[in-house]
Write a protein that holds these residues in place. Structure first.
Motif, PDB file in Angstrom:
ATOM      1  N   VAL A 106       0.886  -1.164   0.000  1.00  0.00           N
ATOM      2  CA  VAL A 106       0.000   0.000   0.000  1.00  0.00           C
ATOM      3  C   VAL A 106       0.920   1.207   0.000  1.00  0.00           C
ATOM      4  O   VAL A 106       1.877   1.263   0.769  1.00  0.00           O
ATOM      5  CB  VAL A 106      -0.915   0.007   1.249  1.00  0.00           C
ATOM      6  N   GLY A 107       0.673   2.169  -0.886  1.00  0.00           N
ATOM      7  CA  GLY A 107       1.472   3.389  -0.892  1.00  0.00           C
ATOM      8  C   GLY A 107       2.735   3.293  -1.717  1.00  0.00           C
ATOM      9  O   GLY A 107       2.744   2.693  -2.789  1.00  0.00           O
ATOM     10  N   VAL A 108       3.825   3.859  -1.189  1.00  0.00           N
ATOM     11  CA  VAL A 108       5.075   3.942  -1.945  1.00  0.00           C
ATOM     12  C   VAL A 108       6.287   3.354  -1.214  1.00  0.00           C
ATOM     13  O   VAL A 108       7.354   3.247  -1.802  1.00  0.00           O
ATOM     14  CB  VAL A 108       5.408   5.407  -2.330  1.00  0.00           C
ATOM     15  N   THR A 109       6.136   2.993   0.051  1.00  0.00           N
ATOM     16  CA  THR A 109       7.280   2.517   0.835  1.00  0.00           C
ATOM     17  C   THR A 109       7.382   1.003   0.753  1.00  0.00           C
ATOM     18  O   THR A 109       6.522   0.292   1.260  1.00  0.00           O
ATOM     19  CB  THR A 109       7.140   2.939   2.311  1.00  0.00           C
ATOM     20  N   LYS A 110       8.444   0.535   0.090  1.00  0.00           N
ATOM     21  CA  LYS A 110       8.661  -0.911  -0.035  1.00  0.00           C
ATOM     22  C   LYS A 110       9.981  -1.271   0.609  1.00  0.00           C
ATOM     23  O   LYS A 110      11.030  -0.760   0.234  1.00  0.00           O
ATOM     24  CB  LYS A 110       8.655  -1.342  -1.493  1.00  0.00           C
ATOM     25  N   PHE A 111       9.904  -2.171   1.582  1.00  0.00           N
ATOM     26  CA  PHE A 111      11.098  -2.678   2.252  1.00  0.00           C
ATOM     27  C   PHE A 111      11.522  -3.955   1.554  1.00  0.00           C
ATOM     28  O   PHE A 111      10.832  -4.970   1.636  1.00  0.00           O
ATOM     29  CB  PHE A 111      10.812  -2.941   3.729  1.00  0.00           C
ATOM     30  N   GLU A 112      12.649  -3.901   0.850  1.00  0.00           N
ATOM     31  CA  GLU A 112      13.111  -5.047   0.074  1.00  0.00           C
ATOM     32  C   GLU A 112      13.500  -6.233   0.953  1.00  0.00           C
ATOM     33  O   GLU A 112      13.517  -7.365   0.498  1.00  0.00           O
ATOM     34  CB  GLU A 112      14.290  -4.648  -0.815  1.00  0.00           C
ATOM     35  N   ASP A 113      13.794  -5.972   2.238  1.00  0.00           N
ATOM     36  CA  ASP A 113      14.199  -7.050   3.127  1.00  0.00           C
ATOM     37  C   ASP A 113      13.023  -7.680   3.867  1.00  0.00           C
ATOM     38  O   ASP A 113      13.213  -8.546   4.719  1.00  0.00           O
ATOM     39  CB  ASP A 113      15.238  -6.546   4.133  1.00  0.00           C
ATOM     40  N   ARG A 114      11.799  -7.267   3.561  1.00  0.00           N
ATOM     41  CA  ARG A 114      10.613  -7.847   4.198  1.00  0.00           C
ATOM     42  C   ARG A 114       9.871  -8.735   3.210  1.00  0.00           C
ATOM     43  O   ARG A 114       9.865  -8.483   2.020  1.00  0.00           O
ATOM     44  CB  ARG A 114       9.664  -6.753   4.702  1.00  0.00           C
ATOM     45  N   GLU A 115       9.221  -9.747   3.760  1.00  0.00           N
ATOM     46  CA  GLU A 115       8.463 -10.707   2.960  1.00  0.00           C
ATOM     47  C   GLU A 115       6.981 -10.335   2.937  1.00  0.00           C
ATOM     48  O   GLU A 115       6.478  -9.699   3.859  1.00  0.00           O
ATOM     49  CB  GLU A 115       8.597 -12.107   3.574  1.00  0.00           C
ATOM     50  N   GLU A 116       6.309 -10.767   1.892  1.00  0.00           N
ATOM     51  CA  GLU A 116       4.852 -10.676   1.853  1.00  0.00           C
ATOM     52  C   GLU A 116       4.289 -11.560   2.946  1.00  0.00           C
ATOM     53  O   GLU A 116       4.824 -12.632   3.221  1.00  0.00           O
ATOM     54  CB  GLU A 116       4.315 -11.232   0.525  1.00  0.00           C
TER      55      GLU A 116
ATOM     56  N   ASP B 252     -23.146 -11.465  10.457  1.00  0.00           N
ATOM     57  CA  ASP B 252     -23.494 -10.315  11.301  1.00  0.00           C
ATOM     58  C   ASP B 252     -23.193  -8.967  10.631  1.00  0.00           C
ATOM     59  O   ASP B 252     -23.304  -7.919  11.245  1.00  0.00           O
ATOM     60  CB  ASP B 252     -22.785 -10.403  12.654  1.00  0.00           C
ATOM     61  N   GLY B 253     -22.768  -8.995   9.346  1.00  0.00           N
ATOM     62  CA  GLY B 253     -22.502  -7.760   8.611  1.00  0.00           C
ATOM     63  C   GLY B 253     -21.056  -7.307   8.648  1.00  0.00           C
ATOM     64  O   GLY B 253     -20.687  -6.389   7.922  1.00  0.00           O
ATOM     65  N   ARG B 254     -20.235  -7.946   9.497  1.00  0.00           N
ATOM     66  CA  ARG B 254     -18.824  -7.585   9.512  1.00  0.00           C
ATOM     67  C   ARG B 254     -18.163  -8.071   8.229  1.00  0.00           C
ATOM     68  O   ARG B 254     -18.685  -8.945   7.536  1.00  0.00           O
ATOM     69  CB  ARG B 254     -18.115  -8.167  10.739  1.00  0.00           C
ATOM     70  N   LEU B 255     -17.008  -7.498   7.932  1.00  0.00           N
ATOM     71  CA  LEU B 255     -16.301  -7.815   6.697  1.00  0.00           C
ATOM     72  C   LEU B 255     -14.913  -8.329   7.028  1.00  0.00           C
ATOM     73  O   LEU B 255     -14.150  -7.660   7.731  1.00  0.00           O
ATOM     74  CB  LEU B 255     -16.193  -6.557   5.824  1.00  0.00           C
ATOM     75  N   LEU B 256     -14.583  -9.520   6.521  1.00  0.00           N
ATOM     76  CA  LEU B 256     -13.252 -10.075   6.685  1.00  0.00           C
ATOM     77  C   LEU B 256     -12.493  -9.837   5.390  1.00  0.00           C
ATOM     78  O   LEU B 256     -12.920 -10.260   4.319  1.00  0.00           O
ATOM     79  CB  LEU B 256     -13.312 -11.569   6.993  1.00  0.00           C
ATOM     80  N   LEU B 257     -11.381  -9.111   5.501  1.00  0.00           N
ATOM     81  CA  LEU B 257     -10.554  -8.786   4.353  1.00  0.00           C
ATOM     82  C   LEU B 257      -9.256  -9.577   4.458  1.00  0.00           C
ATOM     83  O   LEU B 257      -8.639  -9.621   5.520  1.00  0.00           O
ATOM     84  CB  LEU B 257     -10.250  -7.289   4.339  1.00  0.00           C
ATOM     85  N   SER B 258      -8.839 -10.195   3.356  1.00  0.00           N
ATOM     86  CA  SER B 258      -7.573 -10.920   3.287  1.00  0.00           C
ATOM     87  C   SER B 258      -6.790 -10.417   2.084  1.00  0.00           C
ATOM     88  O   SER B 258      -7.366 -10.226   1.007  1.00  0.00           O
ATOM     89  CB  SER B 258      -7.803 -12.422   3.121  1.00  0.00           C
ATOM     90  N   VAL B 259      -5.482 -10.222   2.270  1.00  0.00           N
ATOM     91  CA  VAL B 259      -4.620  -9.789   1.174  1.00  0.00           C
ATOM     92  C   VAL B 259      -3.177 -10.101   1.532  1.00  0.00           C
ATOM     93  O   VAL B 259      -2.801 -10.031   2.706  1.00  0.00           O
ATOM     94  CB  VAL B 259      -4.817  -8.280   0.869  1.00  0.00           C
ATOM     95  N   ARG B 260      -2.371 -10.489   0.535  1.00  0.00           N
ATOM     96  CA  ARG B 260      -0.945 -10.737   0.748  1.00  0.00           C
ATOM     97  C   ARG B 260      -0.185  -9.469   0.378  1.00  0.00           C
ATOM     98  O   ARG B 260      -0.196  -9.053  -0.788  1.00  0.00           O
ATOM     99  CB  ARG B 260      -0.455 -11.903  -0.088  1.00  0.00           C
ATOM    100  N   LEU B 261       0.474  -8.877   1.377  1.00  0.00           N
ATOM    101  CA  LEU B 261       1.214  -7.634   1.179  1.00  0.00           C
ATOM    102  C   LEU B 261       2.481  -7.635   2.023  1.00  0.00           C
ATOM    103  O   LEU B 261       2.613  -8.425   2.956  1.00  0.00           O
ATOM    104  CB  LEU B 261       0.365  -6.424   1.596  1.00  0.00           C
ATOM    105  N   ILE B 262       3.363  -6.694   1.709  1.00  0.00           N
ATOM    106  CA  ILE B 262       4.496  -6.394   2.573  1.00  0.00           C
ATOM    107  C   ILE B 262       4.036  -5.255   3.485  1.00  0.00           C
ATOM    108  O   ILE B 262       3.704  -4.174   3.003  1.00  0.00           O
ATOM    109  CB  ILE B 262       5.731  -5.958   1.756  1.00  0.00           C
ATOM    110  N   PRO B 263       3.962  -5.491   4.799  1.00  0.00           N
ATOM    111  CA  PRO B 263       3.525  -4.424   5.705  1.00  0.00           C
ATOM    112  C   PRO B 263       4.454  -3.215   5.632  1.00  0.00           C
ATOM    113  O   PRO B 263       5.665  -3.357   5.511  1.00  0.00           O
ATOM    114  CB  PRO B 263       3.592  -5.077   7.091  1.00  0.00           C
ATOM    115  N   ASN B 264       3.863  -2.023   5.708  1.00  0.00           N
ATOM    116  CA  ASN B 264       4.638  -0.786   5.700  1.00  0.00           C
ATOM    117  C   ASN B 264       3.852   0.297   6.436  1.00  0.00           C
ATOM    118  O   ASN B 264       2.738   0.071   6.918  1.00  0.00           O
ATOM    119  CB  ASN B 264       4.996  -0.365   4.263  1.00  0.00           C
ATOM    120  N   TYR B 265       4.446   1.469   6.515  1.00  0.00           N
ATOM    121  CA  TYR B 265       3.849   2.586   7.246  1.00  0.00           C
ATOM    122  C   TYR B 265       2.500   2.994   6.656  1.00  0.00           C
ATOM    123  O   TYR B 265       1.545   3.266   7.389  1.00  0.00           O
ATOM    124  CB  TYR B 265       4.824   3.766   7.232  1.00  0.00           C
TER     125      TYR B 265
END
Length: 151
Positions: free
Chosen positions: A60-70, A101-114
């Motif tokens: 998400v965004g522009v910050t990609k840490f090359e040393d982090r895994e998805e 109950d109307g809640r939404l479960l979201l799943s996605v493979r990403l590299i966490p960032n700020y």
């Protein structure tokens, strides 16, 4: 000294991304609105062989840490936040499931960032980080820090 290679917009701000001649970093990001001066230099242009669409496809965004895994990220949104998440997706690759109950479960493979953290924090009490545990702890810590301002 940066050889610009790609322009990307995120959250109302434009960034130029390119090769940094001083550090050798292939994907140096610079916010265009923070650049105070541009001048020519005698350094030859250095292109990159980066596929920019692919480069940004798992963040998400522009910050990609090359040393982090998805990682598999799972977020549980309240029924009140669910319509907003559906109409303004967190990421193009997200998978969603509306619970009984109307809640939404979201799943996605990403590299966490700020930027991901900021998007999650924007939902405050309307979202729970289900996984991964590390991101859950990071968000909990940041929420406790924010709460300290009000105590």
């Amino acid at each position: 000294h940066v050889s610009p290679a790609f322009l990307r917009q995120y959250n109302g701000r434009w960034f130029v991304i390119g090769y940094n001649h001083d550090t050798g970093l292939q994907a140096q990001r610079l916010a265009l609105d923070r650049i105070e001066k541009i001048s020519a230099c005698n350094v030859p242009y250095q292109s990159t062989d980066i596929d920019w669409e692919k480069h940004f496809s798992n963040i998400v965004g522009v910050t990609k840490f090359e040393d982090r895994e998805e990682v598999e990220i799972k977020l549980l949104f309240s029924r009140f936040a669910a319509p907003y998440v559906l109409t303004r997706p967190l990421h193009a690759l997200q998978q969603t499931e509306t619970l009984a109950d109307g809640r939404l479960l979201l799943s996605v493979r990403l590299i966490p960032n700020y930027e991901l953290e900021q998007r999650i924090l924007g939902y405050a009490e309307q979202v729970e980080v289900v996984a991964p545990e590390h991101l859950r702890r990071v968000i909990a810590h940041r929420l406790r820090q924010a709460l300290d301002f009000y105590m």
